[in-house]
Scaffold this motif. Structure first.
Motif, PDB file in Angstrom:
ATOM      1  N   ASP A 291       0.849  -1.190   0.000  1.00  0.00           N
ATOM      2  CA  ASP A 291       0.000   0.000   0.000  1.00  0.00           C
ATOM      3  C   ASP A 291       0.886   1.241   0.000  1.00  0.00           C
ATOM      4  N   ASP A 292       0.910   1.955  -1.116  1.00  0.00           N
ATOM      5  CA  ASP A 292       1.722   3.163  -1.227  1.00  0.00           C
ATOM      6  C   ASP A 292       0.793   4.368  -1.306  1.00  0.00           C
ATOM      7  N   ARG A 293       0.612   5.032  -0.191  1.00  0.00           N
ATOM      8  CA  ARG A 293      -0.284   6.178  -0.121  1.00  0.00           C
ATOM      9  C   ARG A 293       0.481   7.491  -0.163  1.00  0.00           C
TER      10      ARG A 293
ATOM     11  N   ASN B  20      -1.100  10.053  -2.667  1.00  0.00           N
ATOM     12  CA  ASN B  20      -2.557  10.098  -2.840  1.00  0.00           C
ATOM     13  C   ASN B  20      -3.107  11.518  -2.829  1.00  0.00           C
TER      14      ASN B  20
END
Length: 78
Positions: free
Chosen positions: A10-12, A15
């Motif tokens: 999960d690469d936020r 965002n």
């Protein structure tokens, strides 16, 4: 041959930037549609107006998500 299907991490990290770009693009599309309204009538005019209403709802949702992502970023995404 066996394949390992590993989910991507999960690469936020970007965002907020992506969401800001999406908001800007949606606003630009709304403005373009508003300009088009002067050249349309009837059903097409109603369709454009309805689509712009949906765009407004999307913008509100994206702005809310930006706030959530900003808060998560400040909290270290935990």
């Amino acid at each position: 041959m066996a394949y390992e299907n590993k989910p991507k991490p999960d690469d936020r990290s970007d965002n907020v930037e992506k969401l800001n770009t999406m908001v800007e693009n949606t606003i630009e599309n709304m403005n373009d549609a508003e300009e088009t309204l002067q050249f349309t009538d009837g059903e097409e005019r109603a369709r454009i107006a309805a689509k712009n209403e949906r765009r407004k709802e999307s913008i509100a949702a994206m702005k809310s998500e930006i706030q959530d992502e900003t808060q998560a970023r400040q909290n270290g995404y935990q």
